[in-house]
Design a protein around this motif. Structure first.
Motif, PDB file in Angstrom:
ATOM      1  N   ARG A 101       0.833  -1.207   0.000  1.00 54.11           N
ATOM      2  CA  ARG A 101       0.000   0.000   0.000  1.00 54.11           C
ATOM      3  C   ARG A 101       0.866   1.254   0.000  1.00 54.11           C
ATOM      4  NH1 ARG A 101      -5.176  -1.475   0.724  1.00 54.11           N
ATOM      5  NH2 ARG A 101      -5.581  -3.415   1.867  1.00 54.11           N
ATOM      6  N   LEU A 102       1.929   1.225   0.782  1.00 61.75           N
ATOM      7  CA  LEU A 102       2.816   2.381   0.869  1.00 61.75           C
ATOM      8  C   LEU A 102       3.449   2.681  -0.476  1.00 61.75           C
ATOM      9  CD1 LEU A 102       4.244   4.514   2.583  1.00 61.75           C
ATOM     10  CD2 LEU A 102       6.000   2.808   3.108  1.00 61.75           C
ATOM     11  N   VAL A 103       3.957   1.648  -1.150  1.00 59.90           N
ATOM     12  CA  VAL A 103       4.580   1.850  -2.463  1.00 59.90           C
ATOM     13  C   VAL A 103       3.555   2.377  -3.462  1.00 59.90           C
ATOM     14  CG1 VAL A 103       5.647   0.669  -4.417  1.00 59.90           C
ATOM     15  CG2 VAL A 103       6.406   0.164  -2.091  1.00 59.90           C
ATOM     16  N   ALA A 104       2.356   1.794  -3.467  1.00 62.68           N
ATOM     17  CA  ALA A 104       1.316   2.220  -4.406  1.00 62.68           C
ATOM     18  C   ALA A 104       0.926   3.679  -4.189  1.00 62.68           C
ATOM     19  CB  ALA A 104       0.096   1.323  -4.273  1.00 62.68           C
ATOM     20  N   PRO A 118       3.033   7.429  -7.451  1.00 63.20           N
ATOM     21  CA  PRO A 118       2.471   8.500  -8.276  1.00 63.20           C
ATOM     22  C   PRO A 118       2.984   9.903  -7.915  1.00 63.20           C
ATOM     23  CG  PRO A 118       0.744   7.020  -7.507  1.00 63.20           C
ATOM     24  CD  PRO A 118       1.981   6.675  -6.753  1.00 63.20           C
ATOM     25  N   ARG A 119       3.593  10.061  -6.758  1.00 60.24           N
ATOM     26  CA  ARG A 119       4.095  11.368  -6.331  1.00 60.24           C
ATOM     27  C   ARG A 119       5.474  11.690  -6.896  1.00 60.24           C
ATOM     28  NH1 ARG A 119       2.621  10.959   0.163  1.00 60.24           N
ATOM     29  NH2 ARG A 119       0.486  10.173  -0.109  1.00 60.24           N
ATOM     30  N   ILE A 120       6.118  10.702  -7.520  1.00 55.72           N
ATOM     31  CA  ILE A 120       7.471  10.894  -8.052  1.00 55.72           C
ATOM     32  C   ILE A 120       7.391  10.928  -9.569  1.00 55.72           C
ATOM     33  CG2 ILE A 120       9.824   9.985  -8.105  1.00 55.72           C
ATOM     34  CD1 ILE A 120       9.129   8.434  -5.533  1.00 55.72           C
ATOM     35  N   PRO A 121       8.002  11.916 -10.230  1.00 55.40           N
ATOM     36  CA  PRO A 121       7.953  11.980 -11.705  1.00 55.40           C
ATOM     37  C   PRO A 121       8.475  10.699 -12.347  1.00 55.40           C
ATOM     38  CG  PRO A 121       8.835  14.021 -10.802  1.00 55.40           C
ATOM     39  CD  PRO A 121       8.736  13.055  -9.655  1.00 55.40           C
ATOM     40  N   ALA A 122       7.786  10.245 -13.379  1.00 56.79           N
ATOM     41  CA  ALA A 122       8.134   8.974 -14.021  1.00 56.79           C
ATOM     42  C   ALA A 122       9.541   8.992 -14.599  1.00 56.79           C
ATOM     43  CB  ALA A 122       7.114   8.638 -15.103  1.00 56.79           C
ATOM     44  N   ASP A 123       9.972  10.136 -15.146  1.00 62.44           N
ATOM     45  CA  ASP A 123      11.312  10.167 -15.726  1.00 62.44           C
ATOM     46  C   ASP A 123      12.388   9.995 -14.656  1.00 62.44           C
ATOM     47  OD1 ASP A 123      10.791  12.654 -14.590  1.00 62.44           O
ATOM     48  OD2 ASP A 123      11.838  13.781 -16.167  1.00 62.44           O
ATOM     49  N   LEU A 133      11.940   8.264 -11.797  1.00 64.64           N
ATOM     50  CA  LEU A 133      11.888   6.853 -11.441  1.00 64.64           C
ATOM     51  C   LEU A 133      12.603   5.993 -12.477  1.00 64.64           C
ATOM     52  CD1 LEU A 133       8.191   6.574 -10.215  1.00 64.64           C
ATOM     53  CD2 LEU A 133      10.238   6.241  -8.812  1.00 64.64           C
ATOM     54  N   THR A 134      12.438   6.335 -13.746  1.00 61.25           N
ATOM     55  CA  THR A 134      13.095   5.585 -14.822  1.00 61.25           C
ATOM     56  C   THR A 134      14.604   5.668 -14.692  1.00 61.25           C
ATOM     57  OG1 THR A 134      11.242   5.870 -16.338  1.00 61.25           O
ATOM     58  CG2 THR A 134      13.398   5.417 -17.323  1.00 61.25           C
ATOM     59  N   ARG A 135      15.124   6.871 -14.465  1.00 58.84           N
ATOM     60  CA  ARG A 135      16.577   7.020 -14.308  1.00 58.84           C
ATOM     61  C   ARG A 135      17.090   6.213 -13.129  1.00 58.84           C
ATOM     62  NH1 ARG A 135      15.287  12.456 -15.463  1.00 58.84           N
ATOM     63  NH2 ARG A 135      15.493  13.030 -13.250  1.00 58.84           N
ATOM     64  N   TRP A 136      16.369   6.282 -12.016  1.00 56.66           N
ATOM     65  CA  TRP A 136      16.775   5.529 -10.831  1.00 56.66           C
ATOM     66  C   TRP A 136      16.817   4.030 -11.130  1.00 56.66           C
ATOM     67  CZ3 TRP A 136      13.137   8.100  -6.650  1.00 56.66           C
ATOM     68  CH2 TRP A 136      13.635   9.358  -6.338  1.00 56.66           C
ATOM     69  N   HIS A 137      15.773   3.528 -11.770  1.00 57.18           N
ATOM     70  CA  HIS A 137      15.703   2.099 -12.046  1.00 57.18           C
ATOM     71  C   HIS A 137      16.771   1.660 -13.052  1.00 57.18           C
ATOM     72  CE1 HIS A 137      11.980   2.081  -9.799  1.00 57.18           C
ATOM     73  NE2 HIS A 137      11.862   0.791  -9.974  1.00 57.18           N
ATOM     74  N   HIS A 182       2.963   4.009 -14.090  1.00 58.79           N
ATOM     75  CA  HIS A 182       1.602   4.548 -14.107  1.00 58.79           C
ATOM     76  C   HIS A 182       0.554   3.494 -13.776  1.00 58.79           C
ATOM     77  CE1 HIS A 182       2.085   2.639 -18.006  1.00 58.79           C
ATOM     78  NE2 HIS A 182       0.772   2.705 -18.191  1.00 58.79           N
ATOM     79  N   THR A 183       0.902   2.231 -13.967  1.00 58.63           N
ATOM     80  CA  THR A 183      -0.049   1.140 -13.744  1.00 58.63           C
ATOM     81  C   THR A 183       0.019   0.592 -12.325  1.00 58.63           C
ATOM     82  OG1 THR A 183       0.080   0.527 -16.072  1.00 58.63           O
ATOM     83  CG2 THR A 183      -0.740  -1.158 -14.591  1.00 58.63           C
ATOM     84  N   LEU A 184       1.102   0.868 -11.629  1.00 59.45           N
ATOM     85  CA  LEU A 184       1.324   0.261 -10.322  1.00 59.45           C
ATOM     86  C   LEU A 184       0.178   0.511  -9.331  1.00 59.45           C
ATOM     87  CD1 LEU A 184       4.741   0.062  -8.551  1.00 59.45           C
ATOM     88  CD2 LEU A 184       2.685   0.535  -7.238  1.00 59.45           C
ATOM     89  N   PRO A 185      -0.331   1.730  -9.167  1.00 57.84           N
ATOM     90  CA  PRO A 185      -1.421   1.904  -8.184  1.00 57.84           C
ATOM     91  C   PRO A 185      -2.662   1.081  -8.509  1.00 57.84           C
ATOM     92  CG  PRO A 185      -0.434   4.020  -8.751  1.00 57.84           C
ATOM     93  CD  PRO A 185       0.115   3.023  -9.733  1.00 57.84           C
TER      94      PRO A 185
END
Length: 243
Positions: free
Chosen positions: A116-119, A123-128, A130-134, A158-161
């Motif tokens: 639940r915490l991750v979900a 959405p509060r972190i910009p996708a770009d 998150l992509t760089r981090w991953h 975007h699908t995770l939640p």
């Protein structure tokens, strides 16, 4: 075992990933078995599709049909493991065997809190960002041949939640009653969170066993691709010989 005896396999990826997660396994197994990996709704080539467990079930079912060999061994990791449990409930006639990898923890009650915490946070972190981090994390932890297919396919943040919103509260060891085929619970030895209920899941099924990949974490097929593949191959051969 002849080619005609080889059980077909469908691989189902984990949270935010894609069919690219299984590139090492497909390459190692395709000479012996009919194999395919799918993108779940909202992931990979299906990024624009809305998530649903029913949609995930239909995708797995279509993949089984596409192999043209009857019921298949379904290998599901994390989110894909829970989708595979739903597939087992809805399409038992298409299931020859099930491997749950990193998907033997209840998604109900207190154990669901980390999901639940991750979900909520993603959405509060910009996708770009998150992509760089991953990308950096995967390239630091693993050789290119293990992760480049995953990196090229991108991530379904975007699908995770929606995905975990549907899975949370739905699964526990009782879900094993839906599975009418043999089960291998295949976990990374160090995946403490996602293997937390493995003993309960195994006890809930008359033909289930647990196997651990030494020193591996949640992404056991990345941490130890050869050991993971060998475990899948052994289980598939058992299913093939039992036909």
């Amino acid at each position: 075992m002849t080619a005609a005896d080889a059980v077909p396999m469908v691989f189902v990826h984990g949270t935010r990933l894609s069919a690219g997660q299984w590139s090492m396994q497909l390459a190692a197994l395709r000479d012996e078995f009919p194999v395919v990996a799918v993108d779940l709704p909202g992931h990979g080539d299906r990024s624009a599709q809305p998530w649903s467990l029913s949609g995930a079930t239909e995708i797995i079912a279509s993949a089984v049909d596409s192999l043209g060999r009857g019921p298949a061994l379904v290998v599901g990791h994390s989110l894909g493991g829970y989708a595979a449990l739903e597939f087992a409930r809805r399409r038992p006639d298409q299931l020859r065997g099930l491997i749950l990898a990193g998907a033997s923890s209840a998604t109900r009650g207190l154990r669901a809190a980390p999901y639940r915490l991750v979900a909520e946070l993603v959405p509060r972190i910009p996708a770009d960002r998150l992509t760089r981090w991953h990308d950096r994390l995967l390239r630091r932890l693993y050789p290119p041949e293990v992760v480049e297919a995953t990196i090229r396919a991108g991530y379904a943040f975007h699908t995770l939640p929606a995905a975990w919103g549907e899975v949370l509260g739905r699964f526990d060891a009782g879900a094993m009653r839906w599975v009418k085929a043999p089960v291998l619970i295949l976990n990374g030895e160090k995946d403490a969170l996602f293997r937390a209920g493995e003993a309960d899941f195994a006890r809930a099924h008359p033909h289930a066993r647990v196997e651990l990949i030494p020193q591996a974490r949640h992404l056991a097929n990345f941490d130890a691709p050869d050991a993971f593949t060998d475990a899948v191959r052994r289980f598939a051969r058992e299913l093939s010989s039992a036909r």
